[in-house]
Design a protein around this motif. Structure first.
Motif, short mmCIF file in Angstrom:
data_model
loop_
_atom_site.label_atom_id
_atom_site.label_comp_id
_atom_site.label_asym_id
_atom_site.label_seq_id
_atom_site.Cartn_x
_atom_site.Cartn_y
_atom_site.Cartn_z
N UNK A 236 -20.23 41.29 32.64
CA UNK A 236 -19.35 42.00 33.55
C UNK A 236 -17.93 41.47 33.43
N UNK A 237 -17.80 40.13 33.29
CA UNK A 237 -16.48 39.52 33.16
C UNK A 237 -15.78 40.02 31.90
N UNK A 238 -16.51 40.09 30.78
CA UNK A 238 -15.92 40.57 29.52
C UNK A 238 -15.49 42.04 29.69
N UNK A 239 -16.34 42.84 30.32
CA UNK A 239 -16.01 44.25 30.53
C UNK A 239 -14.75 44.38 31.41
N UNK B 100 -11.67 43.51 29.43
CA UNK B 100 -11.28 44.62 28.54
C UNK B 100 -10.60 45.71 29.36
N UNK B 101 -11.18 46.03 30.52
CA UNK B 101 -10.60 47.06 31.39
C UNK B 101 -9.21 46.63 31.86
N UNK C 124 -2.03 47.56 29.15
CA UNK C 124 -1.39 48.33 28.07
C UNK C 124 -0.89 49.69 28.62
N UNK C 125 -1.71 50.30 29.47
CA UNK C 125 -1.30 51.57 30.05
C UNK C 125 -0.04 51.40 30.89
#
Length: 149
Positions: free
Chosen positions: A115-118, A121-122, A128-129
């Motif tokens: 979950x932490x990795x996800x 990434x999010x 970036x957005x």
């Protein structure tokens, strides 16, 4: 004169039968008893017999005490074995519980890492957005076109 050279003689006393050889043995025993003590008195034998009897009784009592000690020791050891088996089972149950909890914690830890990795990434995508939204229009279009691909 020995009755062993003669035919066996049977003398009956009520229900008991005594052979000639047995009579000879009894007579020999009685004669040897009187020849050991020519005076015919049992004065010296009485204290010896009494000491022997006392020693025999003492030995019996000592053996009885020894058997009782051995029995008590065996019972104590049996109780200790049962207590240790119970304690061992308790420890085995505790170990199983700890291992079960450890496995559950490990699974939860792996889930949280994923979950932490996800989330990282999010977060990176959102960053970036956000950067793309603050930059000139051409950079925004580039970013949006990359998202569609």
């Amino acid at each position: 004169m020995s009755s062993t050279s003669l035919e066996p003689v049977h003398i009956c006393f009520d229900d008991a039968t005594i052979t000639g050889d047995e009579i000879t043995e009894i007579l020999a025993f009685l004669q040897s008893d009187t020849s050991d003590n020519p005076s015919g008195s049992n004065e010296l034998e009485a204290p010896v017999d009494e000491r022997k009897r006392k020693r025999t009784m003492s030995n019996r009592e000592s053996a009885k005490r020894s058997r009782l000690r051995k029995k008590r020791r065996f019972e104590d050891l049996t109780e200790e074995v049962n207590r240790l088996k119970s304690k061992n089972q308790e420890l085995v149950n505790q170990l199983a519980n700890v291992l079960s909890c450890g496995n559950a914690i490990s699974k939860e830890n792996n889930r949280l890492k994923t979950e932490s990795v996800c989330l990282e990434i999010r977060l990176l995508e959102l960053y970036r957005f956000l950067v793309a939204m603050q930059s000139p229009i051409s950079t925004r279009l580039n970013y949006i076109s990359k998202l569609k691909i």
